[in-house]
Design a protein around this motif. Structure first.
Motif, mmCIF file in Angstrom:
data_model
loop_
_atom_site.group_PDB
_atom_site.id
_atom_site.type_symbol
_atom_site.label_atom_id
_atom_site.label_comp_id
_atom_site.label_asym_id
_atom_site.label_seq_id
_atom_site.Cartn_x
_atom_site.Cartn_y
_atom_site.Cartn_z
ATOM 1 N N LEU B 321 40.088 50.442 43.644
ATOM 2 C CA LEU B 321 39.292 49.218 43.542
ATOM 3 C C LEU B 321 39.717 48.363 42.350
ATOM 4 C CD1 LEU B 321 36.860 47.918 45.017
ATOM 5 C CD2 LEU B 321 35.363 49.047 43.385
ATOM 6 N N ALA B 322 40.297 49.000 41.341
ATOM 7 C CA ALA B 322 40.687 48.254 40.138
ATOM 8 C C ALA B 322 41.728 47.191 40.468
ATOM 9 C CB ALA B 322 41.217 49.210 39.080
ATOM 10 N N GLU B 323 42.615 47.496 41.409
ATOM 11 C CA GLU B 323 43.646 46.504 41.777
ATOM 12 C C GLU B 323 43.001 45.281 42.405
ATOM 13 O OE1 GLU B 323 46.640 48.031 44.427
ATOM 14 O OE2 GLU B 323 47.182 46.029 45.112
ATOM 15 N N ASP B 324 42.082 45.524 43.340
ATOM 16 C CA ASP B 324 41.409 44.393 43.980
ATOM 17 C C ASP B 324 40.583 43.611 42.966
ATOM 18 O OD1 ASP B 324 40.727 46.250 47.027
ATOM 19 O OD2 ASP B 324 42.464 45.083 46.393
ATOM 20 N N ALA B 325 39.931 44.337 42.071
ATOM 21 C CA ALA B 325 39.104 43.661 41.070
ATOM 22 C C ALA B 325 39.972 42.797 40.161
ATOM 23 C CB ALA B 325 38.342 44.688 40.239
ATOM 24 N N PHE B 326 41.141 43.294 39.818
ATOM 25 C CA PHE B 326 42.058 42.531 38.968
ATOM 26 C C PHE B 326 42.463 41.228 39.669
ATOM 27 C CE2 PHE B 326 44.525 41.419 35.661
ATOM 28 C CZ PHE B 326 45.621 42.154 35.267
ATOM 29 N N ALA B 327 42.800 41.349 40.948
ATOM 30 C CA ALA B 327 43.205 40.168 41.711
ATOM 31 C C ALA B 327 42.070 39.150 41.780
ATOM 32 C CB ALA B 327 43.656 40.573 43.116
ATOM 33 N N ARG B 328 40.888 39.610 42.007
ATOM 34 C CA ARG B 328 39.748 38.692 42.126
ATOM 35 C C ARG B 328 39.365 38.114 40.774
ATOM 36 N NH1 ARG B 328 35.843 38.055 46.586
ATOM 37 N NH2 ARG B 328 36.811 36.046 46.223
ATOM 38 N N GLN B 329 39.599 38.887 39.720
ATOM 39 C CA GLN B 329 39.337 38.350 38.377
ATOM 40 C C GLN B 329 40.246 37.149 38.137
ATOM 41 O OE1 GLN B 329 40.244 41.125 35.227
ATOM 42 N NE2 GLN B 329 39.732 39.691 33.599
ATOM 43 N N ILE B 330 41.489 37.283 38.533
ATOM 44 C CA ILE B 330 42.445 36.185 38.346
ATOM 45 C C ILE B 330 42.028 34.981 39.194
ATOM 46 C CG2 ILE B 330 44.866 35.511 38.694
ATOM 47 C CD1 ILE B 330 45.494 38.554 38.140
ATOM 48 N N GLU B 331 41.599 35.252 40.415
ATOM 49 C CA GLU B 331 41.114 34.159 41.265
ATOM 50 C C GLU B 331 39.914 33.466 40.611
ATOM 51 O OE1 GLU B 331 39.734 35.393 45.120
ATOM 52 O OE2 GLU B 331 38.873 33.419 45.558
ATOM 53 N N ALA B 332 38.987 34.261 40.063
ATOM 54 C CA ALA B 332 37.789 33.685 39.432
ATOM 55 C C ALA B 332 38.176 32.840 38.216
ATOM 56 C CB ALA B 332 36.829 34.802 39.029
ATOM 57 N N LEU B 333 39.140 33.305 37.438
ATOM 58 C CA LEU B 333 39.578 32.539 36.266
ATOM 59 C C LEU B 333 40.214 31.217 36.714
ATOM 60 C CD1 LEU B 333 41.079 35.440 34.143
ATOM 61 C CD2 LEU B 333 39.083 34.065 33.557
ATOM 62 N N PHE B 334 40.967 31.297 37.811
ATOM 63 C CA PHE B 334 41.578 30.080 38.354
ATOM 64 C C PHE B 334 40.504 29.078 38.751
ATOM 65 C CE2 PHE B 334 44.322 27.401 40.775
ATOM 66 C CZ PHE B 334 43.688 27.145 41.974
ATOM 67 N N ARG B 335 39.500 29.565 39.446
ATOM 68 C CA ARG B 335 38.439 28.673 39.921
ATOM 69 C C ARG B 335 37.602 28.143 38.773
ATOM 70 N NH1 ARG B 335 39.069 28.698 45.147
ATOM 71 N NH2 ARG B 335 39.614 30.606 46.224
ATOM 72 N N GLY B 336 37.544 28.915 37.671
ATOM 73 C CA GLY B 336 36.825 28.441 36.494
ATOM 74 C C GLY B 336 37.723 27.659 35.552
ATOM 75 N N GLN B 337 38.946 27.399 36.011
ATOM 76 C CA GLN B 337 39.918 26.615 35.227
ATOM 77 C C GLN B 337 40.142 27.224 33.849
ATOM 78 O OE1 GLN B 337 38.059 22.725 35.508
ATOM 79 N NE2 GLN B 337 39.343 22.226 37.261
ATOM 80 N N ALA B 338 40.218 28.537 33.815
ATOM 81 C CA ALA B 338 40.460 29.228 32.552
ATOM 82 C C ALA B 338 41.959 29.423 32.386
ATOM 83 C CB ALA B 338 39.744 30.573 32.555
ATOM 84 N N PRO B 339 42.525 29.089 31.241
ATOM 85 C CA PRO B 339 43.975 29.156 31.058
ATOM 86 C C PRO B 339 44.526 30.579 31.119
ATOM 87 C CG PRO B 339 42.882 28.653 28.978
ATOM 88 C CD PRO B 339 41.832 28.607 30.035
ATOM 89 N N GLU B 340 43.687 31.584 30.839
ATOM 90 C CA GLU B 340 44.213 32.957 30.806
ATOM 91 C C GLU B 340 44.565 33.499 32.186
ATOM 92 O OE1 GLU B 340 41.387 31.830 29.488
ATOM 93 O OE2 GLU B 340 39.720 33.253 29.712
ATOM 94 N N ALA B 341 44.316 32.712 33.233
ATOM 95 C CA ALA B 341 44.658 33.173 34.582
ATOM 96 C C ALA B 341 46.150 33.478 34.694
ATOM 97 C CB ALA B 341 44.254 32.119 35.612
ATOM 98 N N ARG B 342 46.971 32.638 34.087
ATOM 99 C CA ARG B 342 48.418 32.822 34.206
ATOM 100 C C ARG B 342 48.866 34.121 33.547
ATOM 101 N NH1 ARG B 342 52.821 29.331 35.204
ATOM 102 N NH2 ARG B 342 54.763 30.351 34.559
ATOM 103 N N GLN B 343 48.372 34.348 32.346
ATOM 104 C CA GLN B 343 48.762 35.539 31.593
ATOM 105 C C GLN B 343 48.369 36.798 32.364
ATOM 106 O OE1 GLN B 343 46.835 35.613 27.808
ATOM 107 N NE2 GLN B 343 47.694 37.585 27.226
ATOM 108 N N LEU B 344 47.167 36.777 32.910
ATOM 109 C CA LEU B 344 46.716 37.942 33.656
ATOM 110 C C LEU B 344 47.501 38.108 34.950
ATOM 111 C CD1 LEU B 344 42.845 38.020 33.166
ATOM 112 C CD2 LEU B 344 44.604 39.400 32.110
ATOM 113 N N ALA B 345 47.887 37.006 35.560
ATOM 114 C CA ALA B 345 48.691 37.101 36.779
ATOM 115 C C ALA B 345 50.030 37.775 36.486
ATOM 116 C CB ALA B 345 48.906 35.711 37.372
ATOM 117 N N GLU B 346 50.611 37.445 35.345
ATOM 118 C CA GLU B 346 51.880 38.091 34.954
ATOM 119 C C GLU B 346 51.662 39.581 34.736
ATOM 120 O OE1 GLU B 346 52.768 35.730 31.563
ATOM 121 O OE2 GLU B 346 53.867 34.204 32.707
ATOM 122 N N ALA B 347 50.545 39.925 34.141
ATOM 123 C CA ALA B 347 50.240 41.348 33.911
ATOM 124 C C ALA B 347 50.031 42.066 35.242
ATOM 125 C CB ALA B 347 48.992 41.466 33.036
ATOM 126 N N PHE B 348 49.389 41.388 36.164
ATOM 127 C CA PHE B 348 49.154 41.986 37.487
ATOM 128 C C PHE B 348 50.479 42.257 38.176
ATOM 129 C CE2 PHE B 348 46.345 42.659 41.159
ATOM 130 C CZ PHE B 348 47.225 42.560 42.207
#
Lengths: 174, 368
Positions: B321-348
């Motif tokens: 479940l952690a993998e799915d949660a990570f992906a959705r966290q990145i999606e949520a950051l994107f939708r909240g226009q948070a800049p850290e989405a990119r960094q987390l996407a690279e980590a993913f």
């Protein structure tokens, strides 16, 4: 349980289109859902199946035959829908999959695993996915899987094994 | 996943792998058959004259759903489909209360008694109470016509026809009047820590209109209704019963009832309770994941959703479940226009290089 047998036409009295729908809509909906793994796709699939029944002028009144015919058509139409979905996903247009496929009461581990299973199935070739689902979710004998999928027994076995291997690889990676 | 593990879970869950299918949905799907037949005919003609290069992609857009309206009757409500065409749909509410959830851009008309309701992308309820009609708008704007007079009902408002005094006002959550209750039979347990009672969204709307109040049923009933998939009724009964026990399974079920009966804001408290007070329970990661989904998909609160998904990864870093949660966290950051989405996407990408969610994560992270 799919009962795929040749439809023997002209067995009066045949059910009307309305009666056919009322009697088998839930059965078709359940099979459609298990094949495609998305509640949002079920309505369209059910409609397409019963429109096909109307167009084919199904006249049998034998339940065994009717279920077999309906399930074969459902699998065929589900296959088309899954292929379209795979292509849409390739271009980034797919809808988010359902996270909860099971009715309440199942353990959280099972809920999670089944959702993951269907997400993984979404990434696999459609023909293989359908064969595997019919065998391991619908519990169909191999011969019926081959018949409904329109392939040889050897091909059905190969498709099922391919999915099983892919699912096992996922487990190893995790 | 190991074949024997998968087989075991499939055996346990096969009977529960069913769509949300009831009589109302069955009738609705049947009512849409003529429209879908017309759609098929048009498609056959179009296929003969149009050269399609990207067949799958275009087909997925060229096959609209038979209806762009989600209809949810409450209890024994009855409605009729009057019209379903390419451009509009029309319904008639004959008895009880029915929710209509209309996709943006879709024209829908709902008739009840002498009231005509016209909407364009909104969620609203139409209820017949004897000879009167009650309209409640969840979001969007609804125009209602009664005896030649037009009224506008905005999100959060309600209206009655014929009007009561002060008919157009904001909907206020009202507590149900007290009723005589029988003590529910519960086994003797240590004194539980009781979760706070969620405020009912608008219980007046959900009670069946009968001459007498239905007496309170035992505390077990809402759970039985939920187990049977009857979430609207389970919600009604849950309002009358004692609050759910402070126990993860019951809190999860209560959250499901709230969520699946269209009260997502009421699902937050029980989910948070599990995460905060039962964090070592194996269900806590699932509760955190569900919390994230409700916040992101149902309530449009992406930053809080991202925090919830991150919590899943903290509670269960090695679970699938952690993998799915990570992906959705990145999606949520994107939708909240948070800049850290990119960094987390690279980590993913580094952590899950063969993930089925990689394409979506790259999109949300702004990666090539």
């Amino acid at each position: 349980m799919i009962l795929a047998v040749p439809l023997r036409l002209a067995d009066p009295p045949a059910p009307s289109a309305d009666a056919l729908y009322r009697q088998y809509a839930r059965y078709v909906a359940r099979l459609a859902f298990r094949l495609v793994g998305r509640d949002g796709d079920v309505d369209d699939l059910v409609q397409d199946v019963f429109l096909a029944a109307t167009a084919a002028k199904v006249t049998s009144s034998n339940e065994h035959e009717l279920k077999g015919w309906l399930s074969t058509v459902t699998v065929r139409l589900a296959s088309k829908r899954l292929r379209r979905r795979r292509l849409a996903r390739f271009f980034g247009f797919d809808d988010a999959p359902d996270e909860r496929l099971l009715s309440p009461g199942a353990s959280p581990e099972t809920v999670t695993l089944v959702a993951q299973l269907y997400r993984r199935l979404d990434t696999l070739p459609t023909a293989e996915r359908l064969a595997w689902t019919l065998r391991h979710v619908e519990n169909e004998p191999l011969e019926e899987v081959a018949r409904v999928c329109g392939c040889s027994l050897a091909t059905a076995k190969r498709r099922i094994a391919a999915v099983q291997e892919a699912l096992t690889e996922t487990d190893h990676e995790a | 996943m190991k074949p024997e593990t998968l087989a075991q879970h499939l055996d346990e869950s096969r009977d529960r792998l069913e769509p949300r299918w009831d009589d109302a949905r069955e009738a609705h799907v049947q009512a849409g058959l003529p429209h879908r037949a017309r759609l098929h005919r048009r498609r056959r003609v179009a296929a003969g004259v149009v050269a399609v290069v990207l067949v799958g992609v275009i087909a997925s857009f060229a096959v609209p759903r038979a209806s762009q309206v989600r209809v949810e009757p409450i209890a024994d409500a009855r409605f009729e489909v009057v019209e379903q065409s390419k451009t509009r749909e029309a319904y008639r509410v004959e008895r009880g209360a029915v929710w209509f959830d209309v996709k943006p851009g879709r024209a829908v008309r709902v008739d009840a008694e002498e009231v005509e309701v016209e909407v364009l992308g909104t969620r609203f309820l139409v209820e017949r109470v004897d000879a009167r009609v009650h309209i409640v708008v969840d979001h969007g704007v609804v125009r209602a016509k009664w005896k030649g007079q037009l009224s506008t009902v905005n999100g959060g408002e309600e209206a009655w026809f014929p009007p009561r005094e002060k008919a157009l006002k904001a909907v206020e959550p009202a507590l149900p009047p007290p009723v005589e209750v029988a003590e529910p039979e519960v086994p003797a347990l240590p004194e539980p820590v009781v979760a706070p009672t969620p405020a009912p969204k608008n219980p007046r709307l959900l009670k069946p209109r009968t001459a007498e109040m239905i007496p309170t049923v035992s505390a077990q009933t809402w759970k039985e209704l939920a187990q049977a998939g009857e979430f609207e009724r389970a919600w009604e009964e849950m309002q009358k019963a004692v609050p759910p026990r402070d126990e993860p399974a019951e809190l999860l079920l209560a959250a499901d009832v709230a969520r699946l009966s269209r009260h997502p804001d009421q699902a937050l408290a029980p989910l948070r309770r599990i995460i905060e007070q039962h964090r070592t329970d194996p269900r806590a990661p699932l509760a955190a994941f569900t919390l994230g989904r409700v916040l992101l998909d149902d309530l449009g609160r992406p930053r809080e959703a991202a925090a919830a998904f991150e919590r899943v990864r903290t509670l269960a870093p090695d679970m699938p479940l952690a993998e799915d949660a990570f992906a959705r966290q990145i999606e949520a950051l994107f939708r909240g226009q948070a800049p850290e989405a990119r960094q987390l996407a690279e980590a993913f990408e580094k952590k899950y290089p063969t993930s089925a969610r990689l394409r979506a994560v790259r999109h949300f992270g702004g990666l090539p």
